[in-house]
Scaffold this active site. Structure first.
Site, PDB file in Angstrom:
ATOM      1  CG  ASP A  30     -50.864 -82.140-108.944  1.00  0.00           C
ATOM      2  OD1 ASP A  30     -50.195 -83.131-108.612  1.00  0.00           O
ATOM      3  OD2 ASP A  30     -52.067 -82.029-108.720  1.00  0.00           O
ATOM      4  CB  ILE A  31     -45.306 -84.425-110.389  1.00  0.00           C
ATOM      5  CG1 ILE A  31     -44.912 -84.399-108.925  1.00  0.00           C
ATOM      6  CG2 ILE A  31     -44.570 -83.330-111.153  1.00  0.00           C
ATOM      7  CD1 ILE A  31     -43.462 -84.718-108.685  1.00  0.00           C
ATOM      8  CD  GLN A  93     -61.137 -77.637-101.798  1.00  0.00           C
ATOM      9  OE1 GLN A  93     -62.184 -77.477-101.195  1.00  0.00           O
ATOM     10  NE2 GLN A  93     -60.173 -76.761-101.796  1.00  0.00           N
ATOM     11  CG  HIS A  99     -54.980 -75.679-104.041  1.00  0.00           C
ATOM     12  ND1 HIS A  99     -55.666 -76.286-103.022  1.00  0.00           N
ATOM     13  CD2 HIS A  99     -55.227 -76.397-105.155  1.00  0.00           C
ATOM     14  CE1 HIS A  99     -56.309 -77.345-103.505  1.00  0.00           C
ATOM     15  NE2 HIS A  99     -56.064 -77.435-104.800  1.00  0.00           N
TER      16      HIS A  99
HETATM   17  P1  5GP Z   1     -58.096 -80.119-105.507  1.00  0.00           P
HETATM   18  O1  5GP Z   1     -58.232 -80.394-104.058  1.00  0.00           O
HETATM   19  O2  5GP Z   1     -58.242 -78.675-105.834  1.00  0.00           O
HETATM   20  O3  5GP Z   1     -58.956 -80.982-106.366  1.00  0.00           O
HETATM   21  O4  5GP Z   1     -56.624 -80.491-105.944  1.00  0.00           O
HETATM   22  C1  5GP Z   1     -55.669 -80.940-105.055  1.00  0.00           C
HETATM   23  C2  5GP Z   1     -54.465 -81.233-105.889  1.00  0.00           C
HETATM   24  O5  5GP Z   1     -53.344 -81.437-105.072  1.00  0.00           O
HETATM   25  C3  5GP Z   1     -54.622 -82.468-106.760  1.00  0.00           C
HETATM   26  O6  5GP Z   1     -54.364 -82.088-108.073  1.00  0.00           O
HETATM   27  C4  5GP Z   1     -53.554 -83.430-106.258  1.00  0.00           C
HETATM   28  O7  5GP Z   1     -52.991 -84.160-107.314  1.00  0.00           O
HETATM   29  C5  5GP Z   1     -52.558 -82.460-105.651  1.00  0.00           C
HETATM   30  N1  5GP Z   1     -51.743 -83.059-104.633  1.00  0.00           N
HETATM   31  C6  5GP Z   1     -52.160 -83.798-103.598  1.00  0.00           C
HETATM   32  N2  5GP Z   1     -51.098 -84.233-102.873  1.00  0.00           N
HETATM   33  C7  5GP Z   1     -49.992 -83.757-103.505  1.00  0.00           C
HETATM   34  C8  5GP Z   1     -48.587 -83.878-103.260  1.00  0.00           C
HETATM   35  O8  5GP Z   1     -48.122 -84.514-102.307  1.00  0.00           O
HETATM   36  N3  5GP Z   1     -47.745 -83.245-104.133  1.00  0.00           N
HETATM   37  C9  5GP Z   1     -48.201 -82.527-105.180  1.00  0.00           C
HETATM   38  N4  5GP Z   1     -47.302 -81.938-105.995  1.00  0.00           N
HETATM   39  N5  5GP Z   1     -49.510 -82.397-105.437  1.00  0.00           N
HETATM   40  C10 5GP Z   1     -50.395 -83.011-104.617  1.00  0.00           C
END
Ligand code: 5GP
Ligand code: ZN
Length: 137
Positions: A30-31, A93, A99
């Protein structure tokens, strides 16, 4: 056009720093702004959350996490590793495609992620991802 960000990453429509891929899962660094440096292990199929996984996907997700976690250990020898998945908006989330987050922990990190350096810039994260890829062979 698929609106799900992770489905688009799986399809190659959005670039991502891939570290591992097999028939069922894709892992990438995750960048982004929210969780830079987390390694996200996503099932390839669009399953919204863990309840939606079939047994094969569930097993593959766990196997993918273990493989990537071992590679992170081999590459960085962190003192600890966090493995988490949040279900639903109230749990924080933001992307509703199953994921798991993997993030190495070093003494003094607290709840922050520092990798070998604090707040690594994007080029550093790309280097870390390359080290994990190399450890995966
Ligand atoms: P969660 O939904 O579990 O909180 O995390 C979703 C994650 O996906 C976040 O850390 C966000 O930064 C990451 N994320 C969202 N869109 C993108 C993207 O286009 N590219 C990448 N590499 N990560 C993403
Ligand atoms: Zn999706």
């Amino acid at each position: 056009m698929n609106e799900c960000i992770f489905c688009r990453i799986v399809a190659g429509q959005i670039p991502a720093t891939r570290v591992y891929e097999d028939a069922h899962v894709l892992a990438f660094m995750d960048i982004g702004q929210v969780n830079p440096g987390h390694v996200l292990v996503a099932v390839k199929a669009h399953a919204e959350n863990l309840y939606a996984l079939d047994d094969e996907q569930a097993a593959a997700a766990a196997r993918g996490c273990v493989r990537v976690a071992r590679a992170i250990r081999a590459a960085f020898a962190p003192q600890g590793l966090s493995v988490y998945q949040a279900n639903g908006k109230p749990a924080g989330q933001t992307v509703f495609h199953y994921h798991v987050h993997l993030l190495p922990r070093h003494d003094g990190d607290g709840m922050e992620l520092t990798w070998p350096v604090k707040n690594p810039p994007r080029e550093k994260l790309e280097q870390y991802a390359a080290k994990i890829r190399a450890a995966l062979g």
